[in-house]
Every structure is written in structure tokens, then in C-alpha cells.
Write a protein that holds these residues in place. Structure first.
Motif, PDB file in Angstrom:
ATOM      1  N   VAL A  87      -3.755 -49.177  59.503  1.00 45.04           N
ATOM      2  CA  VAL A  87      -5.133 -49.630  59.702  1.00 45.04           C
ATOM      3  C   VAL A  87      -5.644 -50.301  58.426  1.00 45.04           C
ATOM      4  O   VAL A  87      -6.245 -51.379  58.472  1.00 45.04           O
ATOM      5  CB  VAL A  87      -6.052 -48.456  60.120  1.00 45.04           C
ATOM      6  CG1 VAL A  87      -7.519 -48.846  60.037  1.00 45.04           C
ATOM      7  CG2 VAL A  87      -5.703 -47.991  61.530  1.00 45.04           C
ATOM      8  N   ASP A  88      -5.395 -49.677  57.269  1.00 49.16           N
ATOM      9  CA  ASP A  88      -5.825 -50.279  56.007  1.00 49.16           C
ATOM     10  C   ASP A  88      -5.176 -51.644  55.792  1.00 49.16           C
ATOM     11  O   ASP A  88      -5.826 -52.589  55.355  1.00 49.16           O
ATOM     12  CB  ASP A  88      -5.510 -49.353  54.830  1.00 49.16           C
ATOM     13  CG  ASP A  88      -6.584 -48.304  54.596  1.00 49.16           C
ATOM     14  OD1 ASP A  88      -7.573 -48.255  55.370  1.00 49.16           O
ATOM     15  OD2 ASP A  88      -6.440 -47.524  53.643  1.00 49.16           O
ATOM     16  N   TYR A  93      -5.772 -57.662  55.916  1.00 50.20           N
ATOM     17  CA  TYR A  93      -5.394 -58.947  56.488  1.00 50.20           C
ATOM     18  C   TYR A  93      -6.621 -59.685  57.021  1.00 50.20           C
ATOM     19  O   TYR A  93      -6.825 -60.859  56.736  1.00 50.20           O
ATOM     20  CB  TYR A  93      -4.366 -58.761  57.606  1.00 50.20           C
ATOM     21  CG  TYR A  93      -4.065 -60.022  58.349  1.00 50.20           C
ATOM     22  CD1 TYR A  93      -3.206 -60.979  57.814  1.00 50.20           C
ATOM     23  CD2 TYR A  93      -4.662 -60.281  59.577  1.00 50.20           C
ATOM     24  CE1 TYR A  93      -2.942 -62.154  58.486  1.00 50.20           C
ATOM     25  CE2 TYR A  93      -4.401 -61.457  60.256  1.00 50.20           C
ATOM     26  CZ  TYR A  93      -3.551 -62.386  59.713  1.00 50.20           C
ATOM     27  OH  TYR A  93      -3.306 -63.559  60.373  1.00 50.20           O
ATOM     28  N   PHE A  94      -7.449 -58.988  57.781  1.00 50.99           N
ATOM     29  CA  PHE A  94      -8.624 -59.633  58.354  1.00 50.99           C
ATOM     30  C   PHE A  94      -9.647 -59.993  57.290  1.00 50.99           C
ATOM     31  O   PHE A  94     -10.336 -61.002  57.399  1.00 50.99           O
ATOM     32  CB  PHE A  94      -9.252 -58.769  59.451  1.00 50.99           C
ATOM     33  CG  PHE A  94      -8.480 -58.824  60.731  1.00 50.99           C
ATOM     34  CD1 PHE A  94      -8.490 -59.968  61.507  1.00 50.99           C
ATOM     35  CD2 PHE A  94      -7.728 -57.752  61.148  1.00 50.99           C
ATOM     36  CE1 PHE A  94      -7.771 -60.047  62.693  1.00 50.99           C
ATOM     37  CE2 PHE A  94      -7.004 -57.796  62.334  1.00 50.99           C
ATOM     38  CZ  PHE A  94      -7.022 -58.952  63.099  1.00 50.99           C
ATOM     39  N   GLN A  95      -9.763 -59.203  56.249  1.00 52.06           N
ATOM     40  CA  GLN A  95     -10.682 -59.521  55.169  1.00 52.06           C
ATOM     41  C   GLN A  95     -10.217 -60.776  54.436  1.00 52.06           C
ATOM     42  O   GLN A  95     -11.027 -61.613  54.063  1.00 52.06           O
ATOM     43  CB  GLN A  95     -10.824 -58.342  54.215  1.00 52.06           C
ATOM     44  CG  GLN A  95     -11.580 -57.188  54.848  1.00 52.06           C
ATOM     45  CD  GLN A  95     -11.430 -55.875  54.097  1.00 52.06           C
ATOM     46  OE1 GLN A  95     -10.608 -55.746  53.207  1.00 52.06           O
ATOM     47  NE2 GLN A  95     -12.241 -54.902  54.475  1.00 52.06           N
ATOM     48  N   ILE A  96      -8.923 -60.943  54.253  1.00 52.94           N
ATOM     49  CA  ILE A  96      -8.395 -62.149  53.621  1.00 52.94           C
ATOM     50  C   ILE A  96      -8.658 -63.352  54.508  1.00 52.94           C
ATOM     51  O   ILE A  96      -9.072 -64.399  54.039  1.00 52.94           O
ATOM     52  CB  ILE A  96      -6.877 -62.001  53.332  1.00 52.94           C
ATOM     53  CG1 ILE A  96      -6.662 -60.987  52.216  1.00 52.94           C
ATOM     54  CG2 ILE A  96      -6.248 -63.344  52.969  1.00 52.94           C
ATOM     55  CD1 ILE A  96      -5.212 -60.578  52.028  1.00 52.94           C
TER      56      ILE A  96
END
Length: 100
Positions: A87-88, A93-96
């Protein structure tokens, strides 16, 4: 220009976003000329609950509360920890992607 803050409380499913606040924000900005910010406490809650840091702390407390437990319980704890790491990694990935 008037300013307002829209807050979405925790308790909603983390699977899909609650879309009423973005729609309301759009209306307030375009029609009423408000400066609007949104705080999604639901996302922040799940972000914390599903973080490896939080899961690791819960597993540690569980281990400390028991003198012994079965191999099935140990395997379950290890799977939960691995899932939290995944999950982390997905969150990073989505934050990037958001930054790009």
C-alpha cells in the motif's frame, strides 16, 4: 473574494471518491467567485490507517500482548505487514504521478 473551506469527514468508503465537494467547489468558484479549499479527512484517515508505520505499530502491540500464538496467526501478521508495504509503495507511485 470570500474564502471557504469544505471538509469531508471520515467514514466513507476509501474505494471511490465522494464527488459532491468537488462539484460544490467548482460551483462556488465559478458562479459565486469564492476561493475554495477542500480537506478530505476520509482520505487522510485511510492514508494513516493503511500506512506501514501504523500497521507495524499495531502488529507490534499485538505481539507484545500475547505470550504465544499459532503459526497461522504469525503468517497472518506477516501478510498484513507485506500488504501494508505494498500500500505504501502504491501511494508513493500515485504521489509521484500527481507531481508530474
Amino acid at each position: 473574494m470570500p474564502k471557504t473551506l469544505l471538509v469531508f469527514p471520515p467514514g466513507w468508503s476509501p474505494v471511490g471518491p465522494y464527488l459532491a465537494l468537488p462539484v460544490l467547489k467548482s460551483y462556488l468558484q465559478e458562479v459565486e467567485q469564492y476561493k475554495v479549499d477542500i480537506v478530505d479527512l476520509n482520505v487522510e484517515l485511510y492514508d494513516d490507517l493503511l500506512s506501514f508505520r501504523h500497521v507495524e505499530e499495531c502488529c507490534k502491540r499485538y505481539r507484545e500482548s500475547k505470550d504465544s500464538f499459532s503459526s497461522n496467526v504469525q503468517l497472518t501478521i506477516e501478510l498484513i505487514q507485506k500488504s501494508a508495504l505494498n500500500v505504501d509503495e502504491a501511494k508513493r507511485y500515485f504521489q509521484i504521478e500527481e507531481i508530474l
